[in-house]
Design a protein around this motif. Sequence first.
Motif, mmCIF file in Angstrom:
data_model
loop_
_atom_site.group_PDB
_atom_site.id
_atom_site.type_symbol
_atom_site.label_atom_id
_atom_site.label_comp_id
_atom_site.label_asym_id
_atom_site.label_seq_id
_atom_site.Cartn_x
_atom_site.Cartn_y
_atom_site.Cartn_z
ATOM 1 N N GLU A 89 0.859 -1.119 0.319
ATOM 2 C CA GLU A 89 -0.050 0.009 -0.043
ATOM 3 C C GLU A 89 0.858 1.163 -0.023
ATOM 4 O OE1 GLU A 89 -4.451 -0.598 1.820
ATOM 5 O OE2 GLU A 89 -2.643 -0.295 3.430
ATOM 6 N N GLY A 90 1.950 1.407 0.798
ATOM 7 C CA GLY A 90 2.789 2.273 0.933
ATOM 8 C C GLY A 90 3.649 2.507 -0.267
ATOM 9 N N THR A 91 3.964 1.707 -0.946
ATOM 10 C CA THR A 91 4.866 1.769 -2.103
ATOM 11 C C THR A 91 4.020 1.984 -3.342
ATOM 12 O OG1 THR A 91 6.422 -0.276 -1.381
ATOM 13 C CG2 THR A 91 6.446 0.369 -3.747
ATOM 14 N N LEU A 92 2.869 1.518 -3.285
ATOM 15 C CA LEU A 92 1.792 2.182 -4.440
ATOM 16 C C LEU A 92 1.390 3.585 -4.345
ATOM 17 C CD1 LEU A 92 -0.547 -1.123 -5.129
ATOM 18 C CD2 LEU A 92 1.590 -0.414 -6.248
ATOM 19 N N ASP A 93 1.400 3.896 -3.040
ATOM 20 C CA ASP A 93 0.922 5.304 -2.947
ATOM 21 C C ASP A 93 2.163 6.157 -3.535
ATOM 22 O OD1 ASP A 93 -1.369 4.983 -1.593
ATOM 23 O OD2 ASP A 93 -0.536 4.810 0.490
ATOM 24 N N LYS A 94 3.531 5.809 -3.221
ATOM 25 C CA LYS A 94 4.396 6.472 -3.850
ATOM 26 C C LYS A 94 4.593 6.511 -5.089
ATOM 27 C CE LYS A 94 7.610 5.376 0.236
ATOM 28 N NZ LYS A 94 8.764 4.620 0.498
ATOM 29 N N LEU A 95 4.011 5.354 -5.768
ATOM 30 C CA LEU A 95 4.014 5.250 -7.389
ATOM 31 C C LEU A 95 3.177 6.252 -8.013
ATOM 32 C CD1 LEU A 95 5.344 4.012 -9.683
ATOM 33 C CD2 LEU A 95 3.854 2.007 -9.293
ATOM 34 N N VAL A 96 1.989 6.282 -7.163
ATOM 35 C CA VAL A 96 0.944 7.108 -7.825
ATOM 36 C C VAL A 96 1.322 8.716 -7.719
ATOM 37 C CG1 VAL A 96 -1.473 8.070 -7.362
ATOM 38 C CG2 VAL A 96 -0.965 5.588 -7.311
ATOM 39 N N LYS A 97 2.012 9.023 -6.436
ATOM 40 C CA LYS A 97 2.289 10.368 -6.604
ATOM 41 C C LYS A 97 3.622 10.615 -7.313
ATOM 42 C CE LYS A 97 4.315 13.490 -3.115
ATOM 43 N NZ LYS A 97 4.886 13.426 -1.427
ATOM 44 N N GLN A 98 4.384 9.761 -7.558
ATOM 45 C CA GLN A 98 5.396 9.787 -8.563
ATOM 46 C C GLN A 98 4.988 9.959 -9.934
ATOM 47 O OE1 GLN A 98 8.774 10.584 -8.117
ATOM 48 N NE2 GLN A 98 9.046 10.787 -10.205
ATOM 49 N N ASN A 99 4.087 9.124 -10.484
ATOM 50 C CA ASN A 99 3.353 9.532 -11.486
ATOM 51 C C ASN A 99 2.537 10.683 -11.790
ATOM 52 O OD1 ASN A 99 3.731 6.978 -13.411
ATOM 53 N ND2 ASN A 99 2.620 5.675 -12.084
ATOM 54 N N ASP A 100 1.937 11.264 -10.907
ATOM 55 C CA ASP A 100 1.422 12.512 -10.964
ATOM 56 C C ASP A 100 2.239 13.447 -10.930
ATOM 57 O OD1 ASP A 100 -1.081 11.280 -10.505
ATOM 58 O OD2 ASP A 100 -1.264 11.730 -8.329
ATOM 59 N N ASP A 101 3.627 13.417 -10.193
ATOM 60 C CA ASP A 101 4.638 14.285 -10.365
ATOM 61 C C ASP A 101 5.168 14.499 -11.770
ATOM 62 O OD1 ASP A 101 6.455 16.294 -9.296
ATOM 63 O OD2 ASP A 101 8.012 14.838 -9.547
ATOM 64 N N TYR A 102 5.515 13.163 -12.401
ATOM 65 C CA TYR A 102 5.729 13.058 -13.709
ATOM 66 C C TYR A 102 4.988 13.540 -14.621
ATOM 67 C CZ TYR A 102 6.410 10.345 -18.023
ATOM 68 O OH TYR A 102 6.567 10.146 -19.269
ATOM 69 N N ALA A 103 3.868 13.266 -14.525
ATOM 70 C CA ALA A 103 2.741 13.752 -15.630
ATOM 71 C C ALA A 103 2.606 15.442 -15.482
ATOM 72 C CB ALA A 103 1.413 13.465 -15.493
ATOM 73 N N GLY A 104 2.813 16.018 -14.229
ATOM 74 C CA GLY A 104 2.734 17.386 -13.892
ATOM 75 C C GLY A 104 3.770 18.176 -14.680
ATOM 76 N N LYS A 105 4.884 17.623 -14.661
ATOM 77 C CA LYS A 105 6.206 18.086 -15.339
ATOM 78 C C LYS A 105 6.351 17.987 -16.765
ATOM 79 C CE LYS A 105 9.332 17.539 -11.432
ATOM 80 N NZ LYS A 105 10.424 16.928 -10.822
ATOM 81 N N MET A 106 5.663 16.641 -17.194
ATOM 82 C CA MET A 106 5.468 16.515 -18.744
ATOM 83 C C MET A 106 4.731 17.526 -19.360
ATOM 84 S SD MET A 106 7.708 14.032 -19.546
ATOM 85 C CE MET A 106 7.110 13.164 -20.823
#
Length: 276
Positions: A89-106
């Motif tokens: 659960e914790g790792t998937l939360d990090k992955l979603v956050k990272q994907n959101d950050d990546y998409a925001g920058k892209m």
Amino acid sequence: DYTQREGGSSGINAEYGGRHPIISHCNVTHHFLTCQDEKDWKGGKRKAEADKTARSGFFMTVKCDAPLPDTLISESYVGSFSVFHKKMEGTLDKLVKQNDDYAGKMTGGIKHMYSKYGSIFKELGELFDTGPLNNSKPVNVALMSTGRCYQEISEVYENQPRYDAHVMCESVREYQGMLGAVPDMLHVHKGAAQKVKDYTQREGEKDAEEEQNVLQRYSTISAAVMSEINHFHSERTIDFNIMMRGFLQSQIEFHKNIAQKLEHALSQYPAPETLE
């Protein structure tokens, strides 16, 4: 989890349910995967929510001839999954956050950076085109072509998240939903194990039939829970393999696309010796 959807079912949930030895034969699953009418879909949703055998109540419907498992082994196995579940659960939360950050920058900073480069290169080419040197024409045209190239690349960056980050997040959120149902399952197993302990530690005369019922319930729940854990591990291996292959294939195509555009832009510039 199917009843939380506002219609249909997405890929991972549909495939997971279709491969599940019990869920695949469930009328509720069939309804949510095949129902096309919104009114009927909502009616099925309300019916499913009112079903007393939903979630942890499911264990009351299971019947099996599994022998009584060793309590320590069973609790250790389920306990290990509880730890795994929390970490996942914790790792998937990090992955979603990272994907959101990546998409925001892209779609934000990186896109705007390439767009600005494109505007400047194009402006530079147009400026040089007003100069007096005739042999500068090929370079001027190439500069303007590079400007268009970088503006195209900015659009590629803007569109890319829908092919990798958003797809990955959809899959991850499906698993977050599945993991959200795990505590109920673990709670049922813990309760059944506690009843066995309480009964075996009870003083005085014990009813043989009651003892058999307590032990059989624990045996059934343990078998069902451990089977579900095994199935979960097997399925997430398949699903995350598919997810990561798709993500990396999209990334490869993305970088190839940019490289091809840059190579084309480079090819527009004449060899240095031709300008001397």
